[in-house]
Design a protein around this motif. Structure first.
Motif, mmCIF file in Angstrom:
data_model
loop_
_atom_site.group_PDB
_atom_site.id
_atom_site.type_symbol
_atom_site.label_atom_id
_atom_site.label_comp_id
_atom_site.label_asym_id
_atom_site.label_seq_id
_atom_site.Cartn_x
_atom_site.Cartn_y
_atom_site.Cartn_z
ATOM 1 N N ARG A 116 1.876 -6.171 46.629
ATOM 2 C CA ARG A 116 0.998 -5.237 46.117
ATOM 3 C C ARG A 116 -0.379 -5.680 46.165
ATOM 4 O O ARG A 116 -1.320 -4.842 46.452
ATOM 5 C CB ARG A 116 1.292 -4.642 44.856
ATOM 6 C CG ARG A 116 2.696 -4.012 44.798
ATOM 7 C CD ARG A 116 2.962 -3.154 43.117
ATOM 8 N NE ARG A 116 4.342 -2.494 43.231
ATOM 9 C CZ ARG A 116 4.450 -1.445 43.624
ATOM 10 N NH1 ARG A 116 3.392 -0.449 44.140
ATOM 11 N NH2 ARG A 116 5.403 -0.887 43.611
ATOM 12 N N SER A 117 -0.558 -6.868 46.233
ATOM 13 C CA SER A 117 -2.057 -7.395 46.344
ATOM 14 C C SER A 117 -2.307 -7.258 47.717
ATOM 15 O O SER A 117 -3.757 -7.947 48.192
ATOM 16 C CB SER A 117 -2.140 -8.722 45.617
ATOM 17 O OG SER A 117 -1.490 -9.662 46.173
ATOM 18 N N GLY A 118 -1.574 -7.542 48.614
ATOM 19 C CA GLY A 118 -1.748 -7.372 50.093
ATOM 20 C C GLY A 118 -1.463 -9.120 50.560
ATOM 21 O O GLY A 118 -2.064 -9.290 51.811
ATOM 22 N N ARG A 119 -0.815 -9.798 49.870
ATOM 23 C CA ARG A 119 -0.497 -11.294 50.272
ATOM 24 C C ARG A 119 0.828 -11.125 50.696
ATOM 25 O O ARG A 119 1.661 -10.461 50.548
ATOM 26 C CB ARG A 119 -0.461 -11.853 49.313
ATOM 27 C CG ARG A 119 -0.310 -13.473 49.631
ATOM 28 C CD ARG A 119 -0.446 -14.276 48.194
ATOM 29 N NE ARG A 119 -1.764 -14.444 47.569
ATOM 30 C CZ ARG A 119 -2.508 -15.081 48.129
ATOM 31 N NH1 ARG A 119 -2.559 -16.137 48.936
ATOM 32 N NH2 ARG A 119 -4.018 -15.250 47.517
ATOM 33 N N VAL A 120 1.036 -11.733 51.914
ATOM 34 C CA VAL A 120 2.294 -11.963 52.621
ATOM 35 C C VAL A 120 3.170 -12.980 51.829
ATOM 36 O O VAL A 120 2.762 -14.225 51.713
ATOM 37 C CB VAL A 120 2.448 -12.439 54.072
ATOM 38 C CG1 VAL A 120 3.837 -12.633 54.631
ATOM 39 C CG2 VAL A 120 1.593 -11.518 54.840
ATOM 40 N N ARG A 129 8.186 1.122 48.065
ATOM 41 C CA ARG A 129 7.856 -0.336 48.363
ATOM 42 C C ARG A 129 9.059 -1.260 47.699
ATOM 43 O O ARG A 129 9.370 -2.285 47.873
ATOM 44 C CB ARG A 129 6.579 -0.627 48.081
ATOM 45 C CG ARG A 129 5.621 0.022 49.088
ATOM 46 C CD ARG A 129 4.301 -0.725 48.782
ATOM 47 N NE ARG A 129 3.328 -0.126 49.384
ATOM 48 C CZ ARG A 129 1.876 -0.455 49.784
ATOM 49 N NH1 ARG A 129 1.727 -1.673 49.487
ATOM 50 N NH2 ARG A 129 1.119 0.375 50.144
ATOM 51 N N GLY A 130 9.297 -0.705 46.492
ATOM 52 C CA GLY A 130 10.223 -1.563 45.375
ATOM 53 C C GLY A 130 9.530 -2.429 44.550
ATOM 54 O O GLY A 130 8.143 -2.675 44.689
ATOM 55 N N ARG A 131 9.948 -3.102 43.781
ATOM 56 C CA ARG A 131 9.371 -4.099 42.788
ATOM 57 C C ARG A 131 8.554 -5.401 43.482
ATOM 58 O O ARG A 131 7.438 -5.415 43.099
ATOM 59 C CB ARG A 131 10.407 -4.681 41.958
ATOM 60 C CG ARG A 131 9.890 -5.961 41.026
ATOM 61 C CD ARG A 131 10.886 -6.336 40.011
ATOM 62 N NE ARG A 131 11.944 -6.944 40.838
ATOM 63 C CZ ARG A 131 11.854 -8.300 41.472
ATOM 64 N NH1 ARG A 131 11.222 -8.786 41.451
ATOM 65 N NH2 ARG A 131 13.083 -8.182 42.207
ATOM 66 N N SER A 132 8.962 -5.604 44.337
ATOM 67 C CA SER A 132 8.191 -6.793 45.028
ATOM 68 C C SER A 132 7.663 -6.614 46.356
ATOM 69 O O SER A 132 7.182 -7.504 46.852
ATOM 70 C CB SER A 132 9.037 -8.187 45.145
ATOM 71 O OG SER A 132 10.381 -7.865 46.102
#
Length: 385
Positions: A158-162, A234-237
């Protein structure tokens, strides 16, 4: 008479502004009287709101129609060119960029090749160059870009990190949103590519009138996105829909098998007829074209691929029970050559198979979904909608 409490007046102004601006965006060009009728607000209130929005640069007054007798009605329109958003698809072999105004109208596109073996810094530099070139080519000031959204394969939190990438070298751990935010000095978002493609199809494509949707991105990087009640799940992760990562499903192996070797002279002749329409998908494009031309061997290879694809698709369909299954990505351009056998195998595996359709946008859907995600941010955080 009800007494206004502290804060009530400012909240009322905000509600009136939201109602007026939303109505104006839907109408295009409208008069004060028309907007008042739509919103239920008085003419004086609508006029005050529009004058404030004009001062802030979001609305412009339109000259009256020629030949109007008497005092002409004041007419206004939303300034879609007051800002722009950028959607970027960072893929294994190509980068696709779309620039759109605040009505979501795409004003420029850029497409550049990138090596599949490119390291993360090289891929990010190529994405930056493509995004800047697209904005500059559209004649848009970089300062007027209000938000950027980037889509890529793998799991994006959710922060935009892969958080996990198994296809792009060195991509796991890349702060994609953080890097993209520096390109134009604005808010940047990042999401899984199949999720953004699903948004694009629901916004303006094959899934506009569906509520629950499963989107499967087929090609050398398979993935899936899910919409429930018209909203991205998107789900939890951020890993919802990543069924292709299960080796038991075998999507990646099936894609490799489909285009594993060159076809014979007969199929290559068919390739010349239509491979251009299928895009750059290597040997798989040759197989699809040959199957469409009636080659039995190629048709069997497509059928095996469709059967394998149907296994993973059926798992998603049985879990979500969607209104629609959309097939996108480069392979979707094969049309019914792929969708026909896929529908047949899916019907054998599902209790009630949904309608199966091809993507409207093909490999452009991810960048367009990025435009939609960026617009959502601007409408919520900048325009207050």
């Amino acid at each position: 008479m009800t007494e206004l409490r502290p804060g009530d007046a400012s909240l009322l102004r905000k509600v009136n502004t939201q109602a007026t601006l939303s109505a104006l965006r839907r109408e295009g060009v409208s008069t004060l009287t028309r907007l008042g009728r739509i919103t239920g607000l008085s003419r004086q209130t609508v006029e005050a709101v529009l004058d404030e929005l004009k001062d802030r640069g979001w609305v412009r007054e339109v000259p009256p129609d020629e030949g109007v007798m008497g005092r002409p009605a004041r007419r206004f329109e939303f300034r879609a060119d007051a800002g722009y958003v950028v959607g970027v698809d960072v893929g294994g072999e190509r980068i696709v960029v779309s620039v759109a105004d605040l009505n979501g109208e795409v004003v420029a596109c850029e497409r550049v090749a990138v090596s599949e073996e490119a390291a993360a810094p090289e891929r990010l530099a190529a994405a930056r160059r493509a995004a800047l070139a697209c904005v500059d080519g559209a004649g848009v000031s970089r300062a007027r870009v209000l938000a950027v959204s980037v889509g890529t394969s793998g799991i994006v939190d959710r922060s935009g990190r892969v958080s996990l990438s198994i296809t792009l070298p060195g991509w796991t751990g890349v702060d994609l949103a953080g890097v993209a935010g520096r390109w134009f000095g604005c808010t940047a978002l990042a999401a899984n590519d199949a999720n953004l493609a699903a948004l694009a199809e629901h916004w303006r494509g094959s899934a506009q009138h569906a509520s629950d949707v499963v989107y499967i991105l087929v090609g050398h990087r398979p993935g899936a996105g899910i919409l429930i009640g018209g909203r991205l799940h998107r789900g939890r992760s951020g890993a919802a829909g990543e069924i292709g990562t299960l080796r038991q499903v075998g999507w990646e192996d099936a894609a490799k098998e489909l285009g594993a070797k060159e076809l014979g002279a007969k199929e290559l002749g068919a390739k010349e007829l239509g491979a251009k329409e299928l895009g750059k998908e290597g040997g798989a494009a040759e197989v699809f074209v040959a199957a469409g031309a009636g080659d039995a061997l190629a048709a069997r290879r497509v059928d095996r691929y469709a059967e394998n694809l149907a296994i993973g698709a059926a798992a998603l369909v049985l879990a979500v029970d969607p209104d629609l299954l959309v097939i996108g990505g480069g392979y979707s351009r094969a049309g019914d050559v792929l969708l026909g056998p896929l529908r047949r195998h899916l019907a054998e595996l599902c209790l009630s198979a949904p309608e199966v359709v091809a993507s409207t946008f093909g490999d452009e859907s991810v960048a367009l979904g990025g435009v939609r995600l960026a617009l959502d941010h601007v409408e919520r955080e900048v325009l207050g909608l």
